[in-house]
Design an enzyme around this catalytic site. Sequence first.
Site, PDB file in Angstrom:
ATOM      1  N   GLU A 106      -7.101   3.783  -5.377  1.00 38.08           N
ATOM      2  CA  GLU A 106      -8.264   4.017  -4.523  1.00 38.08           C
ATOM      3  C   GLU A 106      -8.542   5.500  -4.492  1.00 38.08           C
ATOM      4  O   GLU A 106      -7.614   6.293  -4.615  1.00 38.08           O
ATOM      5  CB  GLU A 106      -7.925   3.514  -3.117  1.00 38.08           C
ATOM      6  N   ASP A 113       0.867  -1.177   0.000  1.00 37.85           N
ATOM      7  CA  ASP A 113       0.000   0.000   0.000  1.00 37.85           C
ATOM      8  C   ASP A 113       0.903   1.225   0.000  1.00 37.85           C
ATOM      9  O   ASP A 113       1.813   1.333   0.825  1.00 37.85           O
ATOM     10  CB  ASP A 113      -0.838  -0.037   1.292  1.00 37.85           C
ATOM     11  N   ASP A 153      -3.123   4.707  -2.392  1.00 35.99           N
ATOM     12  CA  ASP A 153      -4.099   5.382  -1.530  1.00 35.99           C
ATOM     13  C   ASP A 153      -4.536   6.706  -2.159  1.00 35.99           C
ATOM     14  O   ASP A 153      -3.708   7.446  -2.698  1.00 35.99           O
ATOM     15  CB  ASP A 153      -3.420   5.653  -0.179  1.00 35.99           C
ATOM     16  N   HIS A 156     -10.611  -1.999   5.415  1.00 37.51           N
ATOM     17  CA  HIS A 156     -10.304  -1.466   6.743  1.00 37.51           C
ATOM     18  C   HIS A 156     -10.976  -0.123   7.023  1.00 37.51           C
ATOM     19  O   HIS A 156     -10.826   0.410   8.112  1.00 37.51           O
ATOM     20  CB  HIS A 156      -8.785  -1.318   6.856  1.00 37.51           C
ATOM     21  N   ASP A 157     -11.677   0.446   6.053  1.00 32.96           N
ATOM     22  CA  ASP A 157     -12.298   1.766   6.227  1.00 32.96           C
ATOM     23  C   ASP A 157     -13.803   1.714   6.462  1.00 32.96           C
ATOM     24  O   ASP A 157     -14.431   2.767   6.586  1.00 32.96           O
ATOM     25  CB  ASP A 157     -12.064   2.624   4.974  1.00 32.96           C
TER      26      ASP A 157
END
Length: 552
Positions: A254, A98, A199, A327-328
């Site tokens: 993302e 990431d 990200d 995870h969000d």
Amino acid sequence: MTKTWWKESVIYQIYPKSYNDATGNGVGDLLGIIQKLDYIKSLGVDMIWLCPIYESPDKDNGYDISDYKNISEKYGGNDVFEEFLTAVHEKGMKLMMDLVLNHTSDQHYWFKESRKSKTNKYRDYYFWKTSANGEPPTNWPSFFSGNAWQYDETTKEYYLHLFTKEQPDLNWENPEVRKELHDIMEYWLKKGVDGFRFDVVSLISKGENFSNTELDDFNDIINKHYANGPKVHQYLRELNANVLSKYGAVTVGEGPGIDLENGPLYVDEDREELNMIFHFGHMFIDAGAGGKYDIVPFDLLDFKKVFNDWDTHLRDKGWGSIFLGNHDFSRMVSRFGNDGEFRMASAKLLATLLFTMRGTVFVYQGDEIGMTNVAFPSIEDYNDVETINSWNEAEHNGEDMDEFLKKVHTTSRDNARTPMQWNTTKNAGFSAATPWLKVNPNYTTINVAEQENDPDSILNYYRSMIAFRKKHLTFVYGNYECLDFENEHIYAFRRWDDNADFLVLLNFSDKELRWKNHLAGRDYELVKSNLTTNTPDATLKPWQAKILKLKS
Ligand code: TEU
């Protein structure tokens, strides 16, 4: 459409802090993941995506990077990382890292230098602005509450931070910045990393001018001022040409503000930018106009529409990602399924959806055992900066905090970040020490060990669905058509190609239903179901999923 291994892959997302603590300090680590590689491999996944593990003060759990070339000691440092990467490859899997390139930590060397003086070499690595009237340069809100500009006493200017004030935004306009970032990527690719998840890649190009917004709705503000800036595609093409293409790196971008119109531009194969994108169409489906704390009921028609629209838009030249949790967001079985009486069936139904849609499938840790949301009794039990900042803002605005705690239970990102539930021993077998975030108390019934022993468990269903998808590439590349769209409880769709024709029936309700028989005159066989007792027709028990193979 070109056929490629990563299109056929299943990618398993790990939140390292919460996966497995081998060193006994309450925080998950790379050694802990190494111990679980056989488990991960046993699922049938091809690639692991690790959330950020670089050095970081952890204001946003690693999404605030202070050194891009060093793995944080709390995860084991660079040496253990090398060991980990070798072990992943030896098991025949690949690794996606990431990378957070829209912003750094305020503790990154570049920012520490940048804030020293207006003439510092690193000043233009970030966005600095003066303000005439003692007010921030613009009225832009940050993602995590408050204004997006932070005043800095040393030079008496403001810097931009779309997330926390400890995450200053990088200035990609500056070619030096882009060179540094390319160099970081090359560093990891040379070590043998196979790909990246970028990200908030949609935010890297800021508009030419910073101006006040007249808008109230945060999504509108994102779309107008923050996302899909004028040079985002130029930067990505440059990145692809200079770095990614040289190593055949697999990429997924993302970002907020990625929609049906602009999304395909990121992944159009002819444009040579990214391989895949994550869109949030279905992930904000329960958020009303007031944002994620303005919770609205889940509507299956809206949900189907998101999948239909994206499939149509990416069908010809791009490629999508299929995911229902990360995870969000809160846990997929709690949001889209029924985490009470029908937890088992609904978790398996959602898995059936994941593994029968077109796109590369991403599975978030713990979803393979049907982990659920948690309801901690106090805000003190929460860790996530977004939750805490929203709580403080609500308190400041005089909201009813008992009600707000209920909303936190529903939406907090910590729902997905509680430690992985391995077994029934202390702390769910995650750690011998007190975990950094409390374990969900339901680990005594929901855990890997129990499900290993049960052939009908959610875990074993994931394994069988992954194998099923790999056996039938019709689900990866075949045509998709939603049937009976207006049905409010059943999601029915066909997947077919020259080799096979499948009908997937998913009952998103607590009631037994019969799908109006569109099968009349057709010969078919039941090839998969999430329940053990079945009738080979279109009758569906609560939360039942069936896959029928149409023969004629
Ligand atoms: O998330 C970006 C993003 O869109 C989220 O801020 C989202 O709006 C929010 O989580 C919904 O509750 C990425 C990372 O995945 C996230 O963990 C980071 O906090 C964020 O970027 C900043 O780096």
